[in-house]
Design a protein around this motif. Structure first.
Motif, PDB file in Angstrom:
ATOM      1  N   PRO A   1      18.091   7.716 -12.518  1.00  0.00           N
ATOM      2  CA  PRO A   1      18.811   7.093 -11.727  1.00  0.00           C
ATOM      3  C   PRO A   1      18.641   5.699 -11.099  1.00  0.00           C
ATOM      4  CG  PRO A   1      17.395   8.727 -10.360  1.00  0.00           C
ATOM      5  CD  PRO A   1      17.048   8.559 -12.108  1.00  0.00           C
ATOM      6  N   LEU A   2      17.433   5.294 -11.477  1.00  0.00           N
ATOM      7  CA  LEU A   2      17.142   3.820 -11.262  1.00  0.00           C
ATOM      8  C   LEU A   2      17.712   2.926 -12.393  1.00  0.00           C
ATOM      9  CD1 LEU A   2      13.396   4.350  -9.976  1.00  0.00           C
ATOM     10  CD2 LEU A   2      15.628   4.007  -8.463  1.00  0.00           C
ATOM     11  N   ASP A   3      17.986   3.406 -13.675  1.00  0.00           N
ATOM     12  CA  ASP A   3      18.353   2.561 -14.424  1.00  0.00           C
ATOM     13  C   ASP A   3      19.919   2.327 -14.374  1.00  0.00           C
ATOM     14  OD1 ASP A   3      18.971   1.157 -17.043  1.00  0.00           O
ATOM     15  OD2 ASP A   3      17.294   2.476 -18.154  1.00  0.00           O
ATOM     16  N   LYS A   4      20.429   0.937 -14.170  1.00  0.00           N
ATOM     17  CA  LYS A   4      21.699   0.779 -14.067  1.00  0.00           C
ATOM     18  C   LYS A   4      22.431   0.452 -15.564  1.00  0.00           C
ATOM     19  CE  LYS A   4      21.375   0.946  -9.652  1.00  0.00           C
ATOM     20  NZ  LYS A   4      22.035   1.940  -8.990  1.00  0.00           N
ATOM     21  N   SER A   5      21.687   0.454 -16.663  1.00  0.00           N
ATOM     22  CA  SER A   5      22.541   0.299 -17.805  1.00  0.00           C
ATOM     23  C   SER A   5      23.608   1.304 -18.078  1.00  0.00           C
ATOM     24  CB  SER A   5      21.382   0.563 -18.793  1.00  0.00           C
ATOM     25  OG  SER A   5      20.285  -0.423 -18.923  1.00  0.00           O
ATOM     26  N   CYS A   6      23.651   2.388 -17.315  1.00  0.00           N
ATOM     27  CA  CYS A   6      24.556   3.417 -17.665  1.00  0.00           C
ATOM     28  C   CYS A   6      26.001   2.881 -16.894  1.00  0.00           C
ATOM     29  CB  CYS A   6      24.292   4.752 -17.248  1.00  0.00           C
ATOM     30  SG  CYS A   6      23.794   4.646 -15.211  1.00  0.00           S
ATOM     31  N   CYS A   7      26.020   1.952 -16.148  1.00  0.00           N
ATOM     32  CA  CYS A   7      27.067   1.445 -15.589  1.00  0.00           C
ATOM     33  C   CYS A   7      27.548  -0.023 -16.368  1.00  0.00           C
ATOM     34  CB  CYS A   7      26.861   0.724 -14.066  1.00  0.00           C
ATOM     35  SG  CYS A   7      26.487   2.285 -12.982  1.00  0.00           S
ATOM     36  N   ASP A   8      26.980  -0.207 -17.488  1.00  0.00           N
ATOM     37  CA  ASP A   8      27.260  -1.242 -18.087  1.00  0.00           C
ATOM     38  C   ASP A   8      28.717  -1.054 -18.696  1.00  0.00           C
ATOM     39  OD1 ASP A   8      27.212  -2.839 -21.183  1.00  0.00           O
ATOM     40  OD2 ASP A   8      25.917  -4.020 -19.993  1.00  0.00           O
ATOM     41  N   THR A   9      29.610  -2.063 -18.616  1.00  0.00           N
ATOM     42  CA  THR A   9      30.705  -1.909 -19.179  1.00  0.00           C
ATOM     43  C   THR A   9      31.001  -1.774 -20.709  1.00  0.00           C
ATOM     44  OG1 THR A   9      31.914  -3.382 -17.682  1.00  0.00           O
ATOM     45  CG2 THR A   9      33.248  -2.976 -19.474  1.00  0.00           C
ATOM     46  N   PHE A  10      30.227  -2.206 -21.490  1.00  0.00           N
ATOM     47  CA  PHE A  10      30.098  -2.247 -22.864  1.00  0.00           C
ATOM     48  C   PHE A  10      29.394  -0.895 -23.576  1.00  0.00           C
ATOM     49  CE2 PHE A  10      30.412  -6.805 -22.473  1.00  0.00           C
ATOM     50  CZ  PHE A  10      31.446  -7.096 -23.459  1.00  0.00           C
ATOM     51  N   VAL A  11      28.470  -0.423 -22.640  1.00  0.00           N
ATOM     52  CA  VAL A  11      27.975   0.904 -22.985  1.00  0.00           C
ATOM     53  C   VAL A  11      28.943   2.024 -22.548  1.00  0.00           C
ATOM     54  CG1 VAL A  11      26.072   2.552 -22.490  1.00  0.00           C
ATOM     55  CG2 VAL A  11      25.475   0.238 -22.402  1.00  0.00           C
ATOM     56  N   LEU A  12      29.646   1.979 -21.662  1.00  0.00           N
ATOM     57  CA  LEU A  12      30.641   2.980 -21.215  1.00  0.00           C
ATOM     58  C   LEU A  12      31.761   2.897 -22.393  1.00  0.00           C
ATOM     59  CD1 LEU A  12      30.668   2.402 -17.389  1.00  0.00           C
ATOM     60  CD2 LEU A  12      29.986   4.331 -18.591  1.00  0.00           C
ATOM     61  N   ALA A  13      32.126   1.808 -22.624  1.00  0.00           N
ATOM     62  CA  ALA A  13      33.378   1.701 -23.805  1.00  0.00           C
ATOM     63  C   ALA A  13      32.757   2.198 -24.996  1.00  0.00           C
ATOM     64  CB  ALA A  13      33.728   0.165 -23.784  1.00  0.00           C
ATOM     65  N   THR A  14      31.719   2.056 -25.347  1.00  0.00           N
ATOM     66  CA  THR A  14      31.286   2.421 -26.597  1.00  0.00           C
ATOM     67  C   THR A  14      30.883   4.018 -26.629  1.00  0.00           C
ATOM     68  OG1 THR A  14      29.911   0.518 -26.829  1.00  0.00           O
ATOM     69  CG2 THR A  14      29.301   2.570 -28.111  1.00  0.00           C
TER      70      THR A  14
ATOM     71  N   GLU B   1      35.295  -2.133 -11.905  1.00  0.00           N
ATOM     72  CA  GLU B   1      36.454  -2.699 -12.316  1.00  0.00           C
ATOM     73  C   GLU B   1      36.783  -2.424 -13.833  1.00  0.00           C
ATOM     74  OE1 GLU B   1      37.761  -7.601 -12.967  1.00  0.00           O
ATOM     75  OE2 GLU B   1      35.805  -7.164 -12.176  1.00  0.00           O
ATOM     76  N   PHE B   2      38.069  -2.264 -13.710  1.00  0.00           N
ATOM     77  CA  PHE B   2      38.584  -1.955 -15.124  1.00  0.00           C
ATOM     78  C   PHE B   2      39.007  -3.322 -15.802  1.00  0.00           C
ATOM     79  CE2 PHE B   2      39.357   2.007 -13.277  1.00  0.00           C
ATOM     80  CZ  PHE B   2      39.184   2.949 -14.456  1.00  0.00           C
ATOM     81  N   ASP B   3      38.046  -3.480 -16.902  1.00  0.00           N
ATOM     82  CA  ASP B   3      38.605  -4.756 -17.856  1.00  0.00           C
ATOM     83  C   ASP B   3      39.480  -4.269 -18.961  1.00  0.00           C
ATOM     84  OD1 ASP B   3      36.458  -3.594 -19.213  1.00  0.00           O
ATOM     85  OD2 ASP B   3      35.257  -5.344 -18.995  1.00  0.00           O
ATOM     86  N   SER B   4      39.575  -5.181 -19.856  1.00  0.00           N
ATOM     87  CA  SER B   4      40.437  -4.798 -20.999  1.00  0.00           C
ATOM     88  C   SER B   4      39.786  -4.204 -21.981  1.00  0.00           C
ATOM     89  CB  SER B   4      40.715  -6.320 -21.721  1.00  0.00           C
ATOM     90  OG  SER B   4      39.708  -6.952 -22.157  1.00  0.00           O
ATOM     91  N   VAL B   5      38.343  -4.112 -22.074  1.00  0.00           N
ATOM     92  CA  VAL B   5      37.651  -3.180 -22.957  1.00  0.00           C
ATOM     93  C   VAL B   5      37.609  -1.922 -22.732  1.00  0.00           C
ATOM     94  CG1 VAL B   5      35.201  -2.810 -24.097  1.00  0.00           C
ATOM     95  CG2 VAL B   5      36.112  -5.378 -23.936  1.00  0.00           C
ATOM     96  N   LEU B   6      37.270  -1.608 -21.153  1.00  0.00           N
ATOM     97  CA  LEU B   6      36.993  -0.402 -20.783  1.00  0.00           C
ATOM     98  C   LEU B   6      38.577   0.337 -20.743  1.00  0.00           C
ATOM     99  CD1 LEU B   6      34.862   1.122 -19.827  1.00  0.00           C
ATOM    100  CD2 LEU B   6      35.146   0.492 -17.271  1.00  0.00           C
ATOM    101  N   THR B   7      39.489  -0.437 -20.391  1.00  0.00           N
ATOM    102  CA  THR B   7      40.844   0.226 -20.194  1.00  0.00           C
ATOM    103  C   THR B   7      41.432   0.674 -21.558  1.00  0.00           C
ATOM    104  OG1 THR B   7      41.451  -1.093 -18.445  1.00  0.00           O
ATOM    105  CG2 THR B   7      43.168  -0.210 -19.418  1.00  0.00           C
TER     106      THR B   7
END
Length: 747
Positions: free
Chosen positions: A164-177, A204-210
């Motif tokens: 729960p302390l690792d914020k990497s899971c909220c990284d946009t590129f990680v999520l998109a991958t 925030e929904f950026d182009s990569v995530l969307t």
């Protein structure tokens, strides 16, 4: 260090190409003379960097070994230099020797192995890392997804979420991958959970995530959710619109794809003054190809002309492929003639288009004038020649490939085996299979399927079945080959038994399967069973009958004497019956004494094909058997007045060599190209000889090169390549060797 030396040291930063190494070495010598390298670590590190940037790792390693003092920067420079130069072994060796590793050291070796696709070493380094930031997690997840392991990518993301302390899971590129990995796996529920997490965390929904979410929903068929995600954006960008267009197109919703396409087009032009990129256009054309939607392809053609994209090679290639698959090869050829530049991929596509549309001479012209031929070029030409009744030329081209020492793959080997099958050359086919064994492809499924077809066409059904029983059968193609082998060799009951095995194995029948089934019923005279399967094909499997299926049923009805049903089927079929189908009815009339109907059918065949000598023969025979000698004589008179040509088969002797054996094997044989000769000549011969004639297995072993055999008054000695011995002798023919052609006289 004085000011001039400092300026020279700073100038090392500008040396970064292999041509700069000489200048760098001169500065190196100058600093050595001044004694600065031994006393100034930063200067030594700058020289070290210069050598690695210029790609001179030998000089860099020599300097590294001579340095009295080294820090993390020195070690990292060498580790990174070896990694970038492709020497991963020396890089990891230095990394293991390094006593004080920092985060940069770990990232360099880890990312190097991850990018190279060496996932075992990358995962070991990943597990041993003392600190893992978002970049490292994303690199590991992305590497799994990129190297064909999307499930591992999703599993690793779940591990990331356990902390729960690792914020990497909220990284946009990680999520998109990870969303992309879910799309590849078809795991829409997992993708929806990630989508929910994004909404809960108010990201925030950026182009990569969307675009990744739209791609997920599009691939999984939930296009309403894909459209909802797009509408969440105030100003949809190109990436998101392209993903939605692809989703609509792949699902066959071409109207929605077109609306989204024009929305993107208008957005690009109005806001940016740009034109739609060729990749989106190619995506829609790919969908048009798979759906055989010619009208949309034409609409996209008009747009591409307006947008100035039509001469882009990628777009042109997509249009040519779309037109060909939509059954409009002439449009493909017209577009090709308008192009000014070509590449190998485009020319390969045109070889396939010309071959599939019967324009084999055009295909040969393109192949012969290609400035650069790829393996696909050779394969396409071999397949084209084999499919267009030019098996000898296909074999000749394959021999040329072998002489040029070009790489053999399963596709060209399978095509050549098929070419050998079409001329029933057992010896040549087995030599090609020997070649496949040498290159390690003897157990390949494509090769094995071709072998099944080959042995069946050569008459060795038992060998074909043995191969079929031992091979991996991943789709319906191998089943169809064996089933058609049984059917064409007259083993109708075995074909039907195999068809039941195919259905019990869970393999879905295709159009070719039902052609074999109906042909088997035709051979066995199973009228009711054939009619039942004909209807099951339409109503249970939703396969529209083709001309082959109608031909089998008409012949089946005609042989059984159910001529009224045969005529009714011809009347209600969607396409116009050809002369060969009417000939089946005519033979049925002759066999069952239907003089009146036979007379009408024969006259209809003559109207459709005035050059059809067989119809004249049959019509004359109908009148003669009923005692109407006057009408019979009139038909024979019309035959001669119209100068109807007798069936003629032309061919040439060829010499084929397979030079991968120590003792060259030379095979000389004659090829019969007209497979209609039996039916059109009106000659009555038994089924065994009929099959040999229809499959083109003619040989005259005693003839010399460039000689052929003329057969007068009857079928002469028939030889089959599959047995290489005499199989049947009919009548007392007059044999005459000459050098142009040979004829079979039917009158």
């Amino acid at each position: 260090m004085d000011i001039d030396l400092q300026n020279l040291a700073r100038s090392l930063q500008s040396l970064n190409t292999p041509h700069s190494v000489h200048q760098g070495k001169q500065l190196h010598i100058l600093f050595l003379k001044k004694g600065l390298i031994q006393s100034t670590l930063s200067l030594a590190n700058r020289l070290l960097q210069m050598y690695t940037r210029c790609g001179s790792m030998t000089d860099a390693h020599k300097l590294f070994e001579e340095m009295p003092h080294r820090n993390c920067f020195s070690w990292n420079t060498m580790i990174e230099g070896f990694m970038k130069s492709g020497n991963k072994e020396r890089s990891i060796r230095l990394f293991d020797m390094m006593s004080n590793k920092n985060d940069y050291s770990w990232n360099v070796v880890f990312s190097g192995f991850a990018k190279a696709g060496e996932m075992e070493i990358a995962r070991r380094l990943f597990n041993e890392m003392p600190n893992r930031n978002g970049v490292v997690w994303n690199s590991m997840i992305h590497s799994y997804a990129r190297n064909g392991s999307p499930r591992e990518a999703v599993r690793l993301f779940k591990e990331l979420n356990l902390d729960p302390l690792d914020k990497s899971c909220c990284d946009t590129f990680v999520l998109a991958t990870v969303i992309g990995a879910c799309a590849d796996l078809g795991e829409i529920q997992c993708g929806k959970q990630i989508h929910s997490r994004i909404l809960i965390d108010n990201m925030e929904f950026d182009s990569v995530l969307t675009s990744s979410l739209i791609n997920l929903y599009g691939k999984c068929g939930d296009l309403d959710s894909a459209h909802w995600v797009l509408n969440m954006m105030e100003e949809p960008d190109d990436f998101s619109l392209s993903a939605l267009i692809t989703g609509y197109a792949n699902q066959g919703r071409m109207n929605d794809a077109r609306r989204a396409f024009y929305r993107k087009s208008n957005s690009c032009v109005v806001k940016k003054g740009l034109k739609v990129d060729f990749s989106t256009l190619a995506t829609i054309l790919s969908a048009c190809s798979s759906l055989c939607n010619f009208q949309y392809a034409k609409q996209m053609h008009a747009y591409a002309c307006k947008a100035g994209l039509i001469y882009d090679i990628v777009v042109a290639c997509a249009f040519i492929d779309a037109y060909s698959k939509c059954g409009n090869p002439n449009d493909a050829c017209k577009l090709f003639s308008e192009l000014k530049t070509y590449d190998t991929i485009l020319l390969n596509s045109m070889i396939t288009v010309c071959s599939n549309s019967g324009k084999i001479e055009d295909a040969k012209q393109i192949f012969n004038t290609m400035p650069s031929k790829s393996l696909i070029s050779w394969n396409s030409m071999i397949v084209g020649l084999s499919q267009n009744g030019c098996p000898v030329q296909a074999l000749d081209l394959f021999c040329m490939m072998n002489k040029l020492d070009l790489r053999m793959d399963r596709f060209n080997l399978a095509s050549v085996i098929s070419a050998c099958a079409s001329i029933s050359s057992l010896e040549l086919g087995e030599q090609v299979f020997a070649r496949a064994t040498v290159v390690g492809l003897d157990s390949d499924e494509v090769i094995s399927t071709s072998l099944v077809d080959f042995y069946c066409k050569c008459g060795f059904i038992e060998i074909g079945r043995k191969i079929f029983d031992t091979m991996m059968k991943s789709d319906e193609i191998s089943w169809n080959s064996m089933l058609m082998g049984y059917a064409t060799n007259g083993h109708g009951l075995e074909a039907l038994t195999l068809f039941n095995e195919m259905r019990h194995a869970g393999v879905r029948p295709t159009e070719i399967t039902f052609t074999g089934v109906l042909s088997a019923c035709d051979h066995c005279g199973l009228v009711e069973e054939g009619w039942e399967w004909f209807n099951i094909m339409q109503y249970d499997y939703h396969i529209d009958p083709g001309i082959e299926h109608y031909s089998c049923m008409v012949d089946l009805f005609a042989r059984a004497g159910r001529l009224e049903e045969a005529m009714n089927l011809i009347k209600h079929m969607p396409s116009v019956a050809d002369p060969s189908m009417w000939s089946s009815v005519l033979r049925g009339c002759m066999a069952h004494g239907e003089k009146d109907l036979g007379e009408k059918v024969a006259q209809h065949i003559i109207e459709l094909d005035p050059e059809n000598s067989g119809a004249y023969v049959q019509l004359s025979s109908i009148f003669a058997t009923s005692g109407d000698w006057e009408s019979s004589a009139l038909v024979r008179k019309d035959f001669h007045l119209h100068e109807v040509k007798q069936p003629t088969v032309q061919g040439n002797y060829v010499v084929l060599e397979m030079p991968w054996f120590r003792n060259y094997y030379t095979s000389r044989f004659f090829i019969c190209t007209d497979r209609r000769i039996v039916h059109e000549s009106g000659i009555s011969i038994d089924d065994t000889v009929s099959e040999v004639i229809q499959s083109g297995e003619w040989i005259w072993p005693g003839a010399r090169t460039a000689e052929m055999v003329e057969v007068q008054s009857a079928i002469c000695v028939l030889f089959s390549l599959k047995l290489n011995r005499k199989i049947k002798l009919l009548g007392s023919p007059l044999l005459k060797a000459f050098s142009h052609n040979w004829q079979l006289s039917s009158f």
